[in-house]
Write a protein that holds these residues in place. Structure first.
Motif: not given
Length: 174
Positions: A73-95
């Motif tokens: 939390d409260f870390a833009e760099d952490a979001i920047r590094r992890a967002i694509v992988q997190a969105m991959g997990k989100l997409h897998a849920l949608f699938e």
């Protein structure tokens, strides 16, 4: 009763604070939500007085799929590094869901991490502009404070980022 809140930010995509009670999960189910993606760290969950396994059990007993992907939390760099992988997990849920079922993405307060991931996904999936997505999301959930620079970077390289999301989702399915 908890301070749980959640709002629809995009088609089939909800964001909010963390559910801590079986009634919170039941409220999600009532809205057609079939899966939950938690971005909380183990420390976030412990700070609420819960155990990760307890939260997972509440979700599962409510008939919801539940996945976790930790982002600090409260870390833009952490979001920047992890967002694509997190969105991959989100997409897998949608699938895994039917076309009318939704996904709920949460962090602790539903202000930074979860809106960043959810809106980034909507930008890439729907081809919307960052400004349009932010305007609609802020109307639905005025408290959000997603990392706009991260969202704009995703939009700028939309095709490459969407390909990376799909690749990350494939790894989730394996």
């Amino acid at each position: 009763m908890s301070d749980f809140s959640f709002d629809k930010l995009a088609e089939r995509l909800w964001v909010g604070s963390y559910p801590t009670d079986p009634r919170d999960f039941a409220a999600l189910k009532e809205q057609g939500i079939a899966a939950v993606l938690s971005l909380q760290t183990e420390g976030d969950i412990h700070a609420s007085g819960l155990l990760p396994k307890t939260v997972w059990r509440m979700a599962m007993s409510s008939g919801l799929d539940y996945e976790r992907f930790e982002i600090r939390d409260f870390a833009e760099d952490a979001i920047r590094r992890a967002i694509v992988q997190a969105m991959g997990k989100l997409h897998a849920l949608f699938e895994q869901l039917d076309d009318e079922e939704s996904v709920f993405v949460h962090c602790t307060a539903g202000i930074n991490r979860s809106p960043s991931v959810a809106l980034g996904y909507a930008i890439l999936r729907d081809g919307s502009s960052t400004d349009d997505v932010l305007a609609l999301a802020r109307a639905a959930r005025p408290s959000i404070r997603p990392y706009e620079a991260v969202l704009r970077a995703l939009e700028k390289a939309r095709e490459a980022n969407w390909a990376s999301v799909l690749e990350a989702a494939e790894k989730e399915e394996d």
